[in-house]
Design a protein around this motif. Structure first.
Motif: not given
Lengths: 190, 181
Positions: A54-57, B99-101, B107-108, B115-116
């Motif tokens: 899952r990916v958030g906002a 969470p996946s840092e 993604l950043d 946040h993924s």
């Protein structure tokens, strides 16, 4: 083997080859991803599950990774780098809330658990199901053809149409941090 | 076909049958769920994907979930067949969410501050088996919840059907088939 049986098998095989060839040549360039020329693999929605995420906002999506048989075997055998012929599909859907599931929690919260109504609502607020699809991405392993990008060809399709060249220029750069795992982020879910 | 080839094929088939028989009898000893007598279906991890979801449990964090189905279930989902035909089996796999840092770093760049999350460890697998005669009292479904390969207790399995009752108008199944993007 009887000659007639042999003939039947030969005809069936030939028919299969002809059908396959027609299907492959049916993909025109406008259906292929820029840079890599990857097209949507037939039947990918029926491939086996690698994992979910899952990916958030701001994306707020739910994701599933599926693999063809070569990919799944490589994952199970922990074979890195992945062999040629491996294809990994990343499907994504908008996360949406489900009234049916909310109601199930409310019933259960009221009758069978010790949750307060506030706790039930909190639980309901953090629960999502897969809604409308957003896009699908593919990684195709061909160590010769895609030698300059780690052996992988990349593609993203929105509504069945490949994304533009600028999008596809970002694929490999984005996957480079995963070099140790052959540029693949996803691990197999036990 | 030469006689020699025929004999070889017969021997190969016989060897296959013999090899398969002890494997099956091992499964027969595995524990079944209380009330319903449902066992873990062989090879379910390789079934086709129905959909994915996230569930938030108060005080227990989030789970990531995937539902897979056997061929009968997938066919019914794709064709919209309700009620599901006998023989349909749905397996819901549940994992903890972490969470996946690593993913966040990537993604950043296009999506700053994203946040993924990926799966942590397996929590349980729940099975629904359609048999409209055997399970007539519970909407035609037999239920099972396995943790580490062991079925949950009777009290847990008494909650299955009441929890699924709100989905009565869709044959007690919550999950919708997720279309191909």
């Amino acid at each position: 083997m009887k000659p007639i049986a042999f003939l039947l098998i030969a005809v069936a095989t030939l028919a299969g080859i002809v059908t396959f060839t027609a299907a492959v040549s049916g993909h025109t360039d406008e259906n292929a991803a820029p840079i890599y020329g990857v097209t949507i693999p037939a039947g990918y929605r029926d491939w086996k599950l690698i994992s979910v995420a899952r990916v958030g906002a701001p994306l707020n999506d739910l994701r599933a990774k599926l693999g063809n048989d070569i990919a799944i075997k490589a994952y199970r055998d922990r074979k890195v780098p992945f062999p040629d012929g491996t294809i990994i599909a990343r499907l994504a859907w908008q996360q949406v809330t489900s009234e049916t599931i909310k109601n199930a929690f409310r019933v259960r919260g009221g009758t069978e658990t010790h949750l307060s109504p506030e706790q039930v609502e909190k639980l309901v607020d953090g629960s999502f199901v897969a809604g409308p699809p957003t896009n699908v991405q593919f990684m195709v392993k061909d160590s010769t053809k895609y030698a300059s990008t780690g052996g992988w060809g990349f593609a993203q399709f929105n509504d069945g149409k490949p994304a533009d060249e600028a999008t596809h220029k970002t694929c490999f750069a984005c996957h480079e941090p995963a070099k140790d795992s052959d540029f693949v982020f996803t691990r197999y879910a036990p | 076909m030469s006689r020699m080839v025929f004999v070889l094929i017969v021997v190969a088939i016989a060897a296959g049958v013999i090899a398969l028989t002890p494997a099956r009898s091992v499964h027969a000893d595995e524990e079944a769920s209380p009330i319903y007598g449902v066992k873990i279906p062989a090879g379910y991890r390789d079934w086709r994907l129905i959909a994915v979801k996230q569930l938030h449990f108060a005080g227990m964090g989030e789970q990531l979930r995937a539902q897979v189905g056997n061929d009968i279930a997938i066919k019914a989902f794709k064709e919209g067949t309700r009620p599901f035909p006998d023989g349909a089996i749905i397996a819901a796999m549940h994992w903890t969410r972490v969470p996946s840092e690593d993913n966040d770093k990537v993604l950043d760049v296009p999506f700053p501050g994203t946040h993924s999350f990926v799966i942590g460890s397996p929590v349980n697998v729940q099975i629904m088996v359609k048999d409209s005669k055997k399970y007539a009292a519970t909407g035609g479904w037999g239920f099972a919840d396995f943790k580490d390969g062991k079925p949950g207790d009777t009290a847990l399995h008494q909650t299955c059907f009441p929890c699924h009752a709100p989905a009565k108008d869709r044959d007690f199944v919550f999950t919708n088939y997720a279309p191909a993007p």
